[in-house]
Design an enzyme around this catalytic site. Sequence first.
Site, short mmCIF file in Angstrom:
data_model
loop_
_atom_site.label_atom_id
_atom_site.label_comp_id
_atom_site.label_asym_id
_atom_site.label_seq_id
_atom_site.Cartn_x
_atom_site.Cartn_y
_atom_site.Cartn_z
N PHE A 9 0.84 -1.20 0.00
CA PHE A 9 0.00 0.00 0.00
C PHE A 9 0.87 1.25 0.00
O PHE A 9 0.67 2.17 -0.81
CB PHE A 9 -0.94 -0.01 1.22
CG PHE A 9 -1.64 1.29 1.43
CD1 PHE A 9 -2.75 1.63 0.68
CD2 PHE A 9 -1.20 2.18 2.40
CE1 PHE A 9 -3.41 2.85 0.88
CE2 PHE A 9 -1.84 3.39 2.61
CZ PHE A 9 -2.94 3.73 1.84
N TYR A 10 1.84 1.30 0.90
CA TYR A 10 2.69 2.50 0.99
C TYR A 10 3.58 2.64 -0.24
O TYR A 10 3.78 3.75 -0.75
CB TYR A 10 3.49 2.51 2.29
CG TYR A 10 2.61 2.76 3.48
CD1 TYR A 10 1.90 3.95 3.60
CD2 TYR A 10 2.46 1.81 4.47
CE1 TYR A 10 1.06 4.19 4.67
CE2 TYR A 10 1.62 2.03 5.56
CZ TYR A 10 0.93 3.23 5.65
OH TYR A 10 0.10 3.45 6.72
N ALA A 11 4.10 1.55 -0.76
CA ALA A 11 4.92 1.62 -1.98
C ALA A 11 4.09 2.18 -3.14
O ALA A 11 4.55 3.05 -3.89
CB ALA A 11 5.47 0.24 -2.33
#
Length: 129
Positions: free
Chosen positions: A95-97
């Site tokens: 998600f963060y990537a």
Amino acid sequence: MFLVAREAGEVAGFGYGYTGAPGQWWTENVARSLTAAQRAEWIEQPHYEIVELHVRPSCQRRGIGSALLAQLLTRQPHDRVLLSTQTGSRKARNFYAKNGWSELASVDFGPGYPPYLVLGRRVEQVPGT
């Protein structure tokens, strides 16, 4: 800052954060995990720390988390933002990537805590924010 996302009158997710500073528990633990160059770039400069970002499981994969994250980034006053997530959470790391975050280092919060990673992201600031 604390933000809430609602769907059909129910809380679908929330996120919050604050300006980090030396002497704060999270900031100090993260600082010990970074190289001197990383500390100079990420911790010693004014920065924002996202403390929590959660979306109800039944509301996930609809863009709510990305929207909350975008609003947190837009509304905070700094050009660099940090957060931590559990190393073993592939879902969170993906998600963060996908949202432009870089994994900076492993961080050890001490006994009783699972392994974590600290992530960073630069953000462009709009004049007057």
